[in-house]
Design a protein around this motif. Structure first.
Motif, mmCIF file in Angstrom:
data_model
loop_
_atom_site.group_PDB
_atom_site.id
_atom_site.type_symbol
_atom_site.label_atom_id
_atom_site.label_comp_id
_atom_site.label_asym_id
_atom_site.label_seq_id
_atom_site.Cartn_x
_atom_site.Cartn_y
_atom_site.Cartn_z
ATOM 1 N N ALA A 195 15.868 8.829 -4.679
ATOM 2 C CA ALA A 195 16.343 9.290 -5.988
ATOM 3 C C ALA A 195 17.012 8.156 -6.753
ATOM 4 O O ALA A 195 16.804 7.997 -7.964
ATOM 5 C CB ALA A 195 17.311 10.456 -5.807
ATOM 6 N N ARG A 196 17.789 7.340 -6.053
ATOM 7 C CA ARG A 196 18.460 6.225 -6.714
ATOM 8 C C ARG A 196 17.437 5.189 -7.208
ATOM 9 O O ARG A 196 17.582 4.627 -8.298
ATOM 10 C CB ARG A 196 19.478 5.577 -5.770
ATOM 11 C CG ARG A 196 20.647 6.493 -5.410
ATOM 12 C CD ARG A 196 21.724 5.742 -4.629
ATOM 13 N NE ARG A 196 22.403 4.753 -5.467
ATOM 14 C CZ ARG A 196 23.372 5.050 -6.319
ATOM 15 N NH1 ARG A 196 23.777 6.312 -6.467
ATOM 16 N NH2 ARG A 196 23.953 4.096 -7.027
ATOM 17 N N GLN A 197 16.419 4.935 -6.414
ATOM 18 C CA GLN A 197 15.385 3.993 -6.829
ATOM 19 C C GLN A 197 14.636 4.500 -8.059
ATOM 20 O O GLN A 197 14.342 3.734 -8.984
ATOM 21 C CB GLN A 197 14.406 3.753 -5.671
ATOM 22 C CG GLN A 197 14.993 2.947 -4.523
ATOM 23 C CD GLN A 197 14.005 2.766 -3.389
ATOM 24 O OE1 GLN A 197 12.872 3.242 -3.451
ATOM 25 N NE2 GLN A 197 14.436 2.087 -2.331
ATOM 26 N N GLU A 198 14.343 5.797 -8.069
ATOM 27 C CA GLU A 198 13.637 6.368 -9.215
ATOM 28 C C GLU A 198 14.513 6.355 -10.462
ATOM 29 O O GLU A 198 14.033 6.079 -11.567
ATOM 30 C CB GLU A 198 13.186 7.797 -8.895
ATOM 31 C CG GLU A 198 12.496 8.520 -10.034
ATOM 32 C CD GLU A 198 11.218 7.847 -10.508
ATOM 33 O OE1 GLU A 198 10.791 8.146 -11.646
ATOM 34 O OE2 GLU A 198 10.650 7.026 -9.750
ATOM 35 N N ASP A 220 0.835 -1.205 0.000
ATOM 36 C CA ASP A 220 0.000 0.000 0.000
ATOM 37 C C ASP A 220 0.869 1.252 0.000
ATOM 38 O O ASP A 220 0.531 2.255 -0.644
ATOM 39 C CB ASP A 220 -0.919 0.015 1.229
ATOM 40 C CG ASP A 220 -2.003 -1.054 1.147
ATOM 41 O OD1 ASP A 220 -2.278 -1.547 0.036
ATOM 42 O OD2 ASP A 220 -2.581 -1.392 2.210
ATOM 43 N N GLU A 221 1.985 1.195 0.718
ATOM 44 C CA GLU A 221 2.890 2.347 0.773
ATOM 45 C C GLU A 221 3.459 2.655 -0.613
ATOM 46 O O GLU A 221 3.575 3.817 -1.000
ATOM 47 C CB GLU A 221 4.028 2.074 1.744
ATOM 48 C CG GLU A 221 5.006 3.249 1.886
ATOM 49 C CD GLU A 221 6.151 2.955 2.833
ATOM 50 O OE1 GLU A 221 6.964 3.864 3.069
ATOM 51 O OE2 GLU A 221 6.230 1.808 3.324
ATOM 52 N N GLU A 222 3.786 1.622 -1.359
ATOM 53 C CA GLU A 222 4.323 1.825 -2.706
ATOM 54 C C GLU A 222 3.269 2.419 -3.639
ATOM 55 O O GLU A 222 3.581 3.255 -4.497
ATOM 56 C CB GLU A 222 4.848 0.504 -3.262
ATOM 57 C CG GLU A 222 6.135 0.045 -2.595
ATOM 58 C CD GLU A 222 6.520 -1.366 -2.984
ATOM 59 O OE1 GLU A 222 7.737 -1.649 -3.020
ATOM 60 O OE2 GLU A 222 5.622 -2.193 -3.254
ATOM 61 N N VAL A 223 2.019 2.006 -3.456
ATOM 62 C CA VAL A 223 0.937 2.585 -4.257
ATOM 63 C C VAL A 223 0.789 4.062 -3.936
ATOM 64 O O VAL A 223 0.627 4.901 -4.832
ATOM 65 C CB VAL A 223 -0.390 1.836 -4.015
ATOM 66 C CG1 VAL A 223 -1.550 2.560 -4.704
ATOM 67 C CG2 VAL A 223 -0.296 0.407 -4.522
ATOM 68 N N GLU A 224 0.856 4.394 -2.641
ATOM 69 C CA GLU A 224 0.739 5.800 -2.247
ATOM 70 C C GLU A 224 1.891 6.621 -2.816
ATOM 71 O O GLU A 224 1.691 7.766 -3.260
ATOM 72 C CB GLU A 224 0.706 5.922 -0.719
ATOM 73 C CG GLU A 224 -0.552 5.362 -0.073
ATOM 74 C CD GLU A 224 -1.825 5.996 -0.613
ATOM 75 O OE1 GLU A 224 -1.843 7.242 -0.773
ATOM 76 O OE2 GLU A 224 -2.794 5.268 -0.878
ATOM 77 N N GLU A 250 1.639 9.785 -5.402
ATOM 78 C CA GLU A 250 2.314 11.069 -5.183
ATOM 79 C C GLU A 250 3.118 11.465 -6.411
ATOM 80 O O GLU A 250 3.140 12.628 -6.812
ATOM 81 C CB GLU A 250 3.230 10.984 -3.956
ATOM 82 C CG GLU A 250 2.508 10.920 -2.620
ATOM 83 C CD GLU A 250 1.845 12.242 -2.245
ATOM 84 O OE1 GLU A 250 2.183 13.280 -2.853
ATOM 85 O OE2 GLU A 250 0.999 12.234 -1.338
ATOM 86 N N ARG A 251 3.786 10.492 -7.027
ATOM 87 C CA ARG A 251 4.563 10.776 -8.233
ATOM 88 C C ARG A 251 3.647 11.212 -9.369
ATOM 89 O O ARG A 251 3.932 12.181 -10.091
ATOM 90 C CB ARG A 251 5.356 9.537 -8.650
ATOM 91 C CG ARG A 251 6.303 9.764 -9.822
ATOM 92 C CD ARG A 251 6.972 8.464 -10.248
ATOM 93 N NE ARG A 251 6.030 7.558 -10.884
ATOM 94 C CZ ARG A 251 5.678 7.645 -12.174
ATOM 95 N NH1 ARG A 251 6.185 8.594 -12.947
ATOM 96 N NH2 ARG A 251 4.819 6.786 -12.685
ATOM 97 N N LEU A 252 2.537 10.508 -9.540
ATOM 98 C CA LEU A 252 1.605 10.836 -10.607
ATOM 99 C C LEU A 252 0.956 12.204 -10.411
ATOM 100 O O LEU A 252 0.565 12.857 -11.381
ATOM 101 C CB LEU A 252 0.508 9.764 -10.694
ATOM 102 C CG LEU A 252 0.954 8.380 -11.167
ATOM 103 C CD1 LEU A 252 -0.170 7.367 -10.971
ATOM 104 C CD2 LEU A 252 1.384 8.416 -12.624
ATOM 105 N N SER A 253 0.850 12.621 -9.153
ATOM 106 C CA SER A 253 0.173 13.895 -8.866
ATOM 107 C C SER A 253 1.068 15.109 -9.087
ATOM 108 O O SER A 253 0.593 16.241 -8.996
ATOM 109 C CB SER A 253 -0.347 13.897 -7.424
ATOM 110 O OG SER A 253 0.719 13.932 -6.488
ATOM 111 N N GLU A 254 2.348 14.880 -9.383
ATOM 112 C CA GLU A 254 3.237 16.007 -9.676
ATOM 113 C C GLU A 254 2.718 16.747 -10.898
ATOM 114 O O GLU A 254 2.376 16.145 -11.906
ATOM 115 C CB GLU A 254 4.664 15.510 -9.933
ATOM 116 C CG GLU A 254 5.346 14.944 -8.707
ATOM 117 C CD GLU A 254 6.749 14.436 -9.010
ATOM 118 O OE1 GLU A 254 7.197 14.604 -10.163
ATOM 119 O OE2 GLU A 254 7.382 13.857 -8.106
#
Length: 300
Positions: free
Chosen positions: A262-265, A84-88, A92-96
């Motif tokens: 940042a590294r994960q992204e 669920d945390e990853e979905v959230e 958040e990324r999509l809402s940028e």
């Protein structure tokens, strides 16, 4: 700022058909003949509504359902789990670019008809599909370091501004509008009355959200509003569109992304660049799990 043509997605249609068939205990293929609407003395039955939905978008909706099943099967087989945390975090990324999560949910509801739950389910599906696509892609630490260096601005602090504007053809008209605002005039009403930008005038001058540095926003406008407080007005500003009076209606400051995030992204972006195209992967998964459409009228 982002604008999306309003339409009904397969996700929405699927949910709607389920609701229509689920009410009053209807079974698949037999939604029932109870009346769902009337126009004068003419009745529209549940069966007629479902038939029309299936005729218009049934094939794409069915494919969406089949893909979700195939992706769930592959994720389970590969031991892929999305929290669920990853979905959230994905939301958040999509809402940028929308000025925050609430604005993103509102935009998805207004533009695509998606509920919050449907937006979350779609984000979950996309995350599972990405994990499947990239699970065998290798990205080295050196490649990540290089990517972060070359795209530093993507991971630094961001400022998003929500703007409204009134565009006039000449400075004199702009000064007259500005005087009306100074006398207490309502910005949205004046935009509807005086702005020559027909696209935004009908929306009270609303331009939506933008990031500082957005190449589609005139630099003169950015320079004029970047230091304003919410509710303040700048102008007239001469641009290619004419003379603009701009109001800052919202502001969101986002801190720089943490090192590990940042590294994960960066890894995610690099892996996706090398992965099989998503459309090809979706078809491959349907083929792998023997997906078959039995009704010829629902074949794409």
């Amino acid at each position: 700022m982002r604008r999306t043509k309003r339409l009904y997605s397969p996700v929405v249609l699927l949910a709607l058909i389920w609701v229509l068939m689920g009410e009053t205990g209807c079974t698949a293929g037999q939604p029932g003949n109870d009346t769902v609407a009337t126009v004068g003395d003419v009745k529209i039955t549940r069966q007629e509504l479902v038939d029309q939905l299936l005729a218009n978008s049934g094939a794409q909706t069915l494919r969406t359902l089949m893909l979700r099943i195939a992706v769930d099967k592959e994720a389970a087989a590969a031991g892929i789990a999305v929290t669920d945390e990853e979905v959230e975090q994905e939301l958040e990324r999509l809402s940028e670019g929308y000025g925050g999560l609430e604005n993103y949910f509102s935009a998805m509801r207004e533009q695509l008809g998606l509920t919050r739950d449907e937006v979350r389910k779609d984000a979950l599906y996309r995350l599972k599909l990405e994990r499947i696509a990239t699970m065998s892609v290798n990205v080295t630490d050196e490649e990540i370091d290089r990517y972060l260096k070359e795209h530093a601005e993507d991971f630094g602090p961001k400022t998003e501004l929500q703007l409204s504007h009134i565009v006039t053809e000449n400075r004199d008209d702009a000064e007259k509008v500005l005087k009306k605002l100074e006398d207490g005039g309502d910005f949205a009403e004046l935009a509807q009355e005086f702005s020559v930008d027909g696209w935004t005038a009908s929306q009270g001058g609303d331009l939506g959200w933008m990031e500082i540095g957005d190449p589609f926003v005139d630099q003169a406008v950015v320079d004029a509003v970047s230091e304003l407080e919410v509710g303040q007005i700048a102008g007239p500003i001469e641009t290619e569109a004419g003379y603009e009076i701009v109001m800052l209606t919202g502001r969101k400051d986002t801190p720089a992304m943490g090192r590990e995030a940042a590294r994960q992204e960066a890894r995610r972006r690099l892996a996706l660049d090398r992965a099989e195209p998503m459309a090809e992967l979706e078809q491959a998964l349907l083929d792998k799990y023997g997906a078959e459409i039995r009704d010829p009228e629902l074949k794409l």
